[in-house]
Design an enzyme around this catalytic site. Sequence first.
Site, PDB file in Angstrom:
ATOM      1  N   GLY A  59       0.806  -1.218   0.000  1.00  0.00           N
ATOM      2  CA  GLY A  59       0.000   0.000   0.000  1.00  0.00           C
ATOM      3  C   GLY A  59       0.836   1.263   0.000  1.00  0.00           C
ATOM      4  CB  ALA A  60       1.922   3.957   1.198  1.00  0.00           C
ATOM      5  CG  HIS A  65       3.015   0.627  -5.487  1.00  0.00           C
ATOM      6  ND1 HIS A  65       3.169   1.623  -4.544  1.00  0.00           N
ATOM      7  CD2 HIS A  65       3.634  -0.460  -4.975  1.00  0.00           C
ATOM      8  CE1 HIS A  65       3.838   1.147  -3.505  1.00  0.00           C
ATOM      9  NE2 HIS A  65       4.138  -0.108  -3.728  1.00  0.00           N
ATOM     10  CE  LYS A 180      12.861   1.481  -3.871  1.00  0.00           C
ATOM     11  NZ  LYS A 180      12.160   0.726  -2.837  1.00  0.00           N
ATOM     12  NE  ARG A 218      10.400   1.005   5.039  1.00  0.00           N
ATOM     13  CZ  ARG A 218      10.203  -0.270   4.673  1.00  0.00           C
ATOM     14  NH1 ARG A 218      10.484  -0.650   3.447  1.00  0.00           N
ATOM     15  NH2 ARG A 218       9.726  -1.149   5.534  1.00  0.00           N
TER      16      ARG A 218
HETATM   17  P1  PAJ Z   1       6.004  -2.642  -1.647  1.00  0.00           P
HETATM   18  O1  PAJ Z   1       7.203  -2.007  -1.056  1.00  0.00           O
HETATM   19  O2  PAJ Z   1       4.676  -1.978  -1.468  1.00  0.00           O
HETATM   20  O3  PAJ Z   1       6.268  -2.842  -3.173  1.00  0.00           O
HETATM   21  C1  PAJ Z   1       5.340  -3.518  -3.966  1.00  0.00           C
HETATM   22  C2  PAJ Z   1       5.958  -3.747  -5.343  1.00  0.00           C
HETATM   23  O4  PAJ Z   1       6.220  -2.475  -5.932  1.00  0.00           O
HETATM   24  C3  PAJ Z   1       7.302  -4.498  -5.269  1.00  0.00           C
HETATM   25  O5  PAJ Z   1       7.363  -5.428  -6.319  1.00  0.00           O
HETATM   26  C4  PAJ Z   1       8.310  -3.378  -5.467  1.00  0.00           C
HETATM   27  O6  PAJ Z   1       9.524  -3.820  -6.041  1.00  0.00           O
HETATM   28  C5  PAJ Z   1       7.558  -2.453  -6.406  1.00  0.00           C
HETATM   29  N1  PAJ Z   1       8.086  -1.091  -6.371  1.00  0.00           N
HETATM   30  C6  PAJ Z   1       8.243  -0.301  -5.287  1.00  0.00           C
HETATM   31  N2  PAJ Z   1       8.788   0.887  -5.646  1.00  0.00           N
HETATM   32  C7  PAJ Z   1       8.976   0.834  -6.984  1.00  0.00           C
HETATM   33  C8  PAJ Z   1       9.502   1.733  -7.951  1.00  0.00           C
HETATM   34  N3  PAJ Z   1       9.964   2.929  -7.622  1.00  0.00           N
HETATM   35  N4  PAJ Z   1       9.544   1.343  -9.242  1.00  0.00           N
HETATM   36  C9  PAJ Z   1       9.080   0.101  -9.609  1.00  0.00           C
HETATM   37  N5  PAJ Z   1       8.572  -0.784  -8.737  1.00  0.00           N
HETATM   38  C10 PAJ Z   1       8.520  -0.430  -7.447  1.00  0.00           C
HETATM   39  O7  PAJ Z   1       7.724  -5.058  -1.938  1.00  0.00           O
HETATM   40  C11 PAJ Z   1       6.781  -5.118  -1.164  1.00  0.00           C
HETATM   41  O8  PAJ Z   1       5.817  -4.132  -1.043  1.00  0.00           O
HETATM   42  C12 PAJ Z   1       6.537  -6.326  -0.264  1.00  0.00           C
HETATM   43  O9  PAJ Z   1       7.766  -6.892   0.073  1.00  0.00           O
HETATM   44  C13 PAJ Z   1       5.620  -7.385  -0.904  1.00  0.00           C
HETATM   45  C14 PAJ Z   1       6.214  -7.977  -2.176  1.00  0.00           C
HETATM   46  C15 PAJ Z   1       4.237  -6.804  -1.201  1.00  0.00           C
HETATM   47  C16 PAJ Z   1       5.427  -8.552   0.109  1.00  0.00           C
HETATM   48  O10 PAJ Z   1       4.892  -8.091   1.287  1.00  0.00           O
END
Ligand code: PAJ
Length: 311
Positions: A59-60, A65, A180, A218
């Site tokens: 989320g967030a 995403h 990432k 974050r």
């Molecule tokens: P989260 O940090 O919310 O990230 C969800 C997905 O978005 C992950 O696959 C992450 O690599 C991708 N993501 C985050 N920031 C990105 C960016 N700037 N560019 C491209 N993709 C990005 O990663 C997680 O959650 C958790 O570990 C999860 C896989 C959901 C398991 O709880």
Amino acid sequence: MLDNGRITNWELRPGCWIDWRTRGRCVIIATVQVVTSVAAATAEGRKNSKRRVLVPTMGALHRGHGELIRIAREAAGKEGDVAVSIFVNQLQFAPGGDYEKYPRPEADDDEFCRNAGVDILFRPSAQEMYAVDFSVSVEERSLANTLEGKSRPGHFRGVCTVVAKLFHILLPNSAVFGEKDFQQLAIIRRMVRDLNFPIEIIGAPTVREADGLACSSRNQYLNTTERRQAPVLRAALLQAQRLAAQGERAAPVILDAARKAIATAPLARIDYLELVNAETLQPIDIVQPNSLVAVAVFFGQTRLIDNIRLP
Ligand code: PAJ
């Protein structure tokens, strides 16, 4: 989707309606089916006959995403459906970490999913996902020993366990993960291979802010000064890539240049900065065809990660 505000028939998928309120122009607002119970999601997963692409998140939601959802939409096709899960998974946070303060902007996330054309939003409660006497987990024991795994013991056990559960509940044909979190992507691919999940894993390129900082949930923890200095991660990685492109092969030279770049940000504290083989994630001394520089840097309590492929 829109041709000068006119909607053509093929755009009207089931679950969409037309909103005429926006100054004469119409927009399509997809309805998102929000599922919060594991039992309901499991039942829905079993009865679903469409091609399903899953984007697991905590989320967030931000543009990173959004790009994963866009790729999922493309992979699902017009007839398929895109599922997004939002679950802040306590199992992957260190005790005393930022689990409690991790942002949970539910209404914003709902709207984000609606605007992105998500079909199913799965948002389970922690109580439902983990029984009080929960005692089985999934552990990858090779790729998870380096980089993030070394700095955050148990982190990838938490990630693999929750992703395996999400796969079982939602039964996707494919799932999209961001580059990432390169190590996470590699570990999920390994888990899928070793445990025979019939799921295709799709990697998505990193989405960045205009100044190069990788989008992350974050980033909002950073104060103004930290935020101003945070693009130093990207600058350091580009510096490493430039050196390699100029023919430099020695890890110490490349990493030293990157370390110096990071040192220009007074608030940055390096957690790790390593040159690794992109397949094994093991540190290497000399640049190889498939090399990657990975970095984790603290700004105060906030830990940011990024990576870059070397030519
Ligand atoms: P989260 O940090 O919310 O990230 C969800 C997905 O978005 C992950 O696959 C992450 O690599 C991708 N993501 C985050 N920031 C990105 C960016 N700037 N560019 C491209 N993709 C990005 O990663 C997680 O959650 C958790 O570990 C999860 C896989 C959901 C398991 O709880």
